[in-house]
Design an enzyme around this catalytic site. Structure first.
Site: not given
Lengths: 227, 297
Positions: B1-2
């Site tokens: 995730m970013c």
């Protein structure tokens, strides 16, 4: 009527109140202000209360809902009403991905569009979308009804089980094992009933029915199996 | 995730508030990417004979003044500003000459960006610390993109943080993961293109810049990239005069856009836009798969 402000309360405080205090104090209407896109607002409710969320909410709004009627005056993020059991959730704006994912019961209405994977793995919920749904909607949908008043994206109903889908507009493409079938009297009745509940004014005569061809989920031991 | 964020000012007043509005967006998306963060901001172009370089030192308390003095002694006058691990150097010396000089005298210094408009910051740590360290709230400019990283496929270092750059005045941030970065990279390396990290995003960034160096517009390069890039991506890119957004065919990495009279804002999640002025009246929409969204300064 009680007014709860998410600029003053954390989502955890709000939900703990809704889970533990609300069932005791007899309040039957709650207004939640400043949702500011926060996640998990009003998730896990178990009592018949009317909730209005004034603004845009984040992911998992009213997830696991039982008995409550939740209306969002705005948009919602991913997985609205995920795993809902009963009650209703209404979104006045649009919903992001996975709306109504895995939901077992109740009614989900999105007045705008819902994006991809709407109704993925739905297990008995009724979903009415006022405009379009994105790709892979109703993927592996097991039971319940999905009514789409606009267009459906690619691979609608891929690997469909026993959920039935009704689409008023164009279907970009059907997924594996989904097929268009003739509308019968029961279908018209069901679509009319769901549109009436959703407060959306179309005639069921404009809708197509999509259901499972059932060739994928019956194991065929006679077929040559190559892996 | 970013997390990814971007903001483009549509009025002169909003340019003055760019950092003030963008910094909280980035900090909010720290929940999606707490390892490291970065931000590229585009300001009015400097004269065509000059280039500005964003420099980074991974050693704390680097002697930037020493570097400046030695550079001006060897190469002539330069504008120079530094803050913590970063510095901005603007000079009439050509990019190749400047890079050569830096590599010879300061091999430990990384060149983060080159151009007439871009300035780039990136570092390791929580986005809130990085935003405070480099005073992102004070930045002004026409547009900016930022990224908060939760590493999934290569090391956590400042060099692996986004934005990535290639060529001049171009940068890219990425939420997702590519499954064919090494084949892209082998293809590009044969054409003499050099890589600085083993990160998948760098392959996408250098691929697009290579297409543009062959005469494509960024939009045309992205059309080609839909066929070449395999994997998951929401990509937000900026050039000196544009902000461009795409999502892959699966669109399983989120994005939301807010268009308002004063600005265009892009983020992974609406909650990082909730503080923006006039957000309740903004046109909000979720970008659809494989559609190219482009906004000009």
């Amino acid at each position: 009527m009680e007014r709860l402000d998410l600029s003053r309360l954390s989502v955890r405080e709000l939900n703990q109140y809704l889970h533990h205090e609300l069932p005791k104090n007899g309040v039957d209407e709650v207004e939640i202000v400043n949702p500011s896109g926060l996640h998990s607002i009003a998730a896990g409710l178990t009592v018949p209360v009317k909730i209005r969320v004034l603004g845009h909410a984040g992911y998992f709004l009213a997830g696991m809902n039982q008995r409550a009627d939740v209306t969002v005056h705005g948009n919602v993020g991913w997985s609205v009403a995920e795993n809902m059991m009963s009650g209703s959730v209404r979104v006045k704006g649009f919903a992001s991905e996975c709306a109504g994912a895995s939901a077992h019961g109740g009614l989900l209405v999105v007045q705008g569009s819902a994006s991809s994977r709407c109704g993925i793995s739905m297990k008995g919920v009724d979903i009415v979308i006022g405009e379009d749904v994105g790709h892979m909607s109703a993927f592996m949908a097991q039971a319940g009804h999905l009514v789409v008043c606009g267009n459906a994206g690619a691979s609608l109903g891929d690997s469909l089980y026993e959920a039935v889908l009704y689409v008023r507009g164009k279907i970009h493409s059907l997924g594996a094992d989904a097929r268009e079938e003739p509308m019968m009297e029961d279908d018209y009745r069901k679509v009319d009933e769901l549109l009436r509940k959703a407060g959306i004014d179309y005639s069921s005569r404009e809708f197509k029915r999509v259901a499972s061809a059932r060739s994928l989920y019956h194991w065929n031991a006679e077929a040559g199996q190559e892996y | 995730m970013c997390g990814i964020v971007g903001l483009l000012a549509r009025t002169p007043d909003f340019r003055q508030r760019l950092g003030e509005c963008l910094a909280p967006m980035l900090v909010c998306m720290g929940d999606r990417g707490p390892d490291s963060a970065g931000l590229a901001v585009f300001t009015a172009e400097i004269p065509s004979a000059r280039r500005q370089f964003s420099l980074f030192s991974s050693a704390g308390h680097f002697d930037w003044i020493g570097l400046r003095d030695r550079f001006t002694e060897d190469m002539g006058s330069a504008e120079f500003e530094s803050i913590e691990n970063h510095a901005r150097l603007a000079t009439a010396v050509s990019p190749d000459q400047a890079r050569h000089w830096l590599a010879e005298h300061y091999p430990q210094i990384h060149v983060l960006s080159v151009g007439r408009s871009i300035e780039l910051y990136k570092d390791e740590g929580h986005p809130a610390e990085i935003a405070a360290r480099y005073r992102f709230d004070r930045l002004t400019g026409s547009h900016a993109v930022g990224h908060t990283r939760m590493a999934t496929e290569s090391a956590v270092t400042p060099a692996h943080a986004h934005p990535y750059t290639a060529g001049e005045d171009f940068c890219l941030v990425h939420n997702g993961s590519l499954s064919n970065p090494w084949s892209l990279r082998r293809m590009l390396e044969k054409k003499g293109i050099r890589f600085e990290t083993d990160n998948d995003t760098e392959a996408a960034c250098r691929y697009l810049e290579w297409r543009m160096s062959q005469g494509d517009t960024l939009e045309k390069a992205l059309q080609e990239a839909f066929g070449e890039l395999d994997g998951f991506y929401t990509l937000l890119m900026a050039t000196a005069d544009k902000l461009v957004l795409v999502r892959d065919a699966f669109a399983c990495k989120p994005a939301i856009v807010a268009e308002a009279p004063e600005y265009v804002a892009v983020s992974s999640e609406f909650r990082s836009l909730a503080h923006l002025p006039g957000i309740q009246q903004a046109r909000l929409f979720e970008p659809v798969p494989e559609e190219i969204y482009s906004w000009s300064v």
